[in-house]
Design a protein around this motif. Structure first.
Motif, short mmCIF file in Angstrom:
data_model
loop_
_atom_site.label_atom_id
_atom_site.label_comp_id
_atom_site.label_asym_id
_atom_site.label_seq_id
_atom_site.Cartn_x
_atom_site.Cartn_y
_atom_site.Cartn_z
N ASP A 60 -18.60 -2.57 -19.64
CA ASP A 60 -18.18 -3.89 -20.11
C ASP A 60 -17.48 -3.82 -21.47
O ASP A 60 -16.79 -4.77 -21.85
N THR A 118 -10.91 -4.81 0.72
CA THR A 118 -9.99 -5.95 0.75
C THR A 118 -10.31 -6.89 1.90
O THR A 118 -10.90 -6.49 2.91
N ASN A 170 -8.54 0.60 -15.72
CA ASN A 170 -7.71 0.68 -14.53
C ASN A 170 -7.99 2.03 -13.88
O ASN A 170 -8.21 3.03 -14.59
N SER A 230 -11.33 -0.79 -5.49
CA SER A 230 -11.75 -2.14 -5.83
C SER A 230 -12.26 -2.16 -7.27
O SER A 230 -12.48 -1.12 -7.90
N ARG A 231 -12.44 -3.36 -7.78
CA ARG A 231 -12.95 -3.50 -9.15
C ARG A 231 -14.33 -2.88 -9.30
O ARG A 231 -14.62 -2.20 -10.29
N ASP A 232 -15.19 -3.08 -8.31
CA ASP A 232 -16.55 -2.52 -8.39
C ASP A 232 -16.52 -1.00 -8.45
O ASP A 232 -17.33 -0.38 -9.16
N GLU A 233 -15.60 -0.38 -7.72
CA GLU A 233 -15.51 1.08 -7.73
C GLU A 233 -15.02 1.59 -9.09
O GLU A 233 -15.50 2.61 -9.59
N THR A 234 -14.07 0.89 -9.68
CA THR A 234 -13.56 1.29 -11.00
C THR A 234 -14.66 1.20 -12.06
O THR A 234 -14.80 2.09 -12.90
N VAL A 235 -15.44 0.15 -11.99
CA VAL A 235 -16.55 -0.02 -12.95
C VAL A 235 -17.60 1.07 -12.76
O VAL A 235 -18.12 1.63 -13.73
#
Length: 276
Positions: free
Chosen positions: A218, A124, A223, A182-187
């Motif tokens: 993708d 963050t 979540n 973060s979004r990158d970690e979720t992906v």
């Protein structure tokens, strides 16, 4: 009854037409320039009426043009300034600048992100709360807190940067602290799950729902929630809390949910475990 109504409407329409014609004559007579019409053998009145008719047609044409619905125009948002003021949210320029200031050469070389590459994982960037002595100061400096997760030693590194001076005022390093992903970690967690043997059920459910093969994150809506080990959890996830672990909530894009709550992805160890 139907014939009577039609005849009555015919009379009404005829009467309206006469009234309109009478109105047109009155307009023609009272228009400027009609004076002296008798001197020209009545031609002045005819010309005036003709001119009035042309003007009326032109006015109607212009009115239709003005009343026509024009294509909608979407105005561009005003350009964001380089710097905010007071308690304004961080601008894009400030966010980019403060991240660069916080990421010094030593941290860049010694740390790893969620994919195992050099450099910590950014979590963050937030505007800092003012210090107690600055609460009533309108000219108090703007500060930002930047948090990184270092996957090399599972530490959370938080740096406070003074946006006015460009200096890092403090650095805090903690272990066993797990902020939201973060979004990158979720992906990345989804990528590990799709490739793992324990992801066979996820792949099969996706195939059933879409008749397509699941190969990349993708293709899903994702979540993630941080998972911590508690007494009684399997030994395979005993390090979660010290390690960065997550459960995923997976949905087919424009489709149904796929239940994967019994699977935990250990991002630090890059492994998948079953807990239920």
């Amino acid at each position: 009854m139907r014939t009577i109504v039609h005849r009555h409407l015919g009379k009404v329409v005829a009467g309206a037409a006469i009234a309109v014609a009478g109105t047109a004559v009155m307009v023609g007579i009272t228009l400027p320039g009609s004076a002296g019409a008798d001197d020209s053998g009545g031609q002045g009145t005819g010309r005036t009426a003709q001119t009035a008719g042309q003007a009326q047609e032109q006015g109607q044409g212009q009115g239709q043009g003005q009343g026509a619905v024009q294509p909608g125009v979407v105005e561009q948002a005003p350009a964001e300034g380089d710097r905010g003021k007071g308690r304004d949210p961080l601008t894009d320029d400030e966010t980019e600048r403060v991240e660069k200031l916080a990421l010094d050469r030593g941290l860049s070389r010694s740390s790893e992100n969620v994919a195992g590459d050099k450099g910590p994982q950014r979590i963050t960037v937030d505007l800092s709360e003012p210090e107690a002595s600055e609460l009533d100061d309108p000219n108090a400096p703007r500060r930002a807190e930047v948090s990184f997760y270092d996957y090399k030693d599972d530490s959370l590194v938080t740096k406070t940067v003074n946006l006015d001076t460009g200096k890092v005022e403090s650095t805090d390093t903690q272990h066993g602290v797990q902020p939201p992903l973060s979004r990158d970690e979720t992906v990345e967690a989804a990528r590990l799950l799709i490739a793992d043997p324990l992801g066979a059920g996820l792949r099969a459910d996706y195939k059933d729902a879409t008749d397509k093969k699941l190969t990349t994150p993708d293709q899903l809506m994702l979540n993630g929630m941080v998972f911590r080990a508690v007494p009684g959890t399997p030994a395979s996830v005993a390090d979660c809390g010290k390690h960065r672990c997550t459960r995923l909530f997976v949905k087919v894009k424009n489709g149904s949910w796929i239940d994967s709550r019994d699977l935990v992805i250990d991002l630090s160890a890059r492994k998948v475990a079953k807990v239920g």
